[in-house]
Scaffold this active site. Sequence first.
Site, mmCIF file in Angstrom:
data_model
loop_
_atom_site.group_PDB
_atom_site.id
_atom_site.type_symbol
_atom_site.label_atom_id
_atom_site.label_comp_id
_atom_site.label_asym_id
_atom_site.label_seq_id
_atom_site.Cartn_x
_atom_site.Cartn_y
_atom_site.Cartn_z
ATOM 1 N N PRO A 184 0.859 -1.202 0.000
ATOM 2 C CG PRO A 184 0.119 -0.942 2.199
ATOM 3 C CD PRO A 184 0.927 -1.843 1.319
ATOM 4 C CG ASP B 101 5.080 -0.817 2.614
ATOM 5 O OD1 ASP B 101 3.943 -0.582 3.057
ATOM 6 O OD2 ASP B 101 5.527 -1.978 2.464
ATOM 7 C CG HIS B 102 0.805 4.810 4.405
ATOM 8 N ND1 HIS B 102 1.055 5.266 5.676
ATOM 9 C CD2 HIS B 102 0.246 5.860 3.743
ATOM 10 C CE1 HIS B 102 0.649 6.515 5.786
ATOM 11 N NE2 HIS B 102 0.164 6.915 4.634
ATOM 12 N NE ARG B 103 2.990 -3.383 3.599
ATOM 13 C CZ ARG B 103 3.375 -4.468 2.921
ATOM 14 N NH1 ARG B 103 2.724 -5.613 3.073
ATOM 15 N NH2 ARG B 103 4.420 -4.396 2.111
ATOM 16 C CB CYS C 196 6.963 5.078 8.246
ATOM 17 S SG CYS C 196 6.983 5.624 6.518
#
Length: 461
Positions: free
Chosen positions: A257, A431-433, A435
Amino acid sequence: MNTLEAQLFRLPDLGEGLTEAEVLVWKVAVGDTVAVDQIVVEVETAKAAVEVPVPYAGTVLELHAPAGTTLSVGDPLISISPGGGADPAAERYREEEQAGSGNVLIGYGTGHLAGRRRRRRGRTAAGAAHGAALSAVPHADAQPAGPAAVPRGGADRGGAPRVISPLVRRLAQENGLDLARITPSGPNRVILRKDVERAIAEAGARVPEPRPSTPAAAPAAPQGAPAASPQEPERIPLRGLRRAVAEKLSRSRSEIPDATTWVDVDATGLLEIKDALRAAVPDRRIGLLALLARICVAGLRRYPELNSTVDLERAEIVRYPEIHLGFAAQTERGLVVPVVHDAHRMTLTELAAELARLTALAREGTLPPKALTGGTFTLNNYGVFGVDGSTPIINHPEAALLGVGRIIDRPWVLDGTLAVRKVTQLSFTFDHRVCDGGVAGGFLRYVADCVERPATLLADL
């Protein structure tokens, strides 16, 4: 052929997830005599063209795959008669193969099970010793100990002509040129496309236009007759490097994501520093890419959350202590991403030298697999293509990528006054997972500050 007397050599393990290769050209023919470690075939993996040595000495009995065949690791490649007598290297190879090792190709991994999980990064003492052992294998350029086979297309006094790009080889074949008679201009006497085109011009030949893979259109129908059916679309197989890139990018899009943020920056100061460094140390070519790489390293040490990956199987974020910096390089085979391993331990001068070395190998098509794997962060200078911005796709399984657009003159407000400055756009995909936007924004702002005021880097030295 009496198969009981043959020593069968199979396609060796290619390491790093490379489980298949396409046969490009055989360097030997049935009946030729070969020596241990002699190059017998050139294959193309998803990452590079590779010359494969044989671990046996004797006479070639059978070539199991014609040029153009795609083989999986472990498939039969070549059969050699034991006429050369038992050889310690061959015995070692046989023992290693039974133990799950195929260390024939320099820099390649071990193990025949494609599904086996490999350690992505990190080196142990045993791994270092293993790498030292591999470096002792004779280089592909070395002369074989026995009679050399004459490759198809001819050979000169320096041995088989070195051609990395399949496009170059095809261009020579289509124009009836003997590669052995073409003078190479590339590093390590590699024949480049411009060498073939020059030979074509000297011979008065014409460089052919790409031929469509479908039949030519039918002549126009007479008046009143039904219109001819349109041509079928051309179908181009996804294989080799193009297939590997497609799979990696598809996996990135489906698993990660990602989000992108960007900022315009005044790069005038960075360009001034580059010019000053070149004037101060003219024997050390420190370019813009090296400066940007050094800034990325400093930013990742300040924001280590971005130097990581996500392990879905264990539901963990894996944060790496080392920074292995990948950078995009355009080659005849397409876009590749060489990796500067342990970039955090290098000075600016060392970074510049390593970037130049890897870029040259990438353009020659001679990058070893190790130099194309293990990255933890990627830098993409797409400004060389004349574009301003982009929303890059993360190089899976990494967690972030910095893109740099072209640097051009633009109006810019400096200390309350309108001026013309050298401006570029930085885009950062993450990658929003691993940070949130605060970390991503902090990293991008730090990079931007270093570009605008390079002295900011001094605080982290």
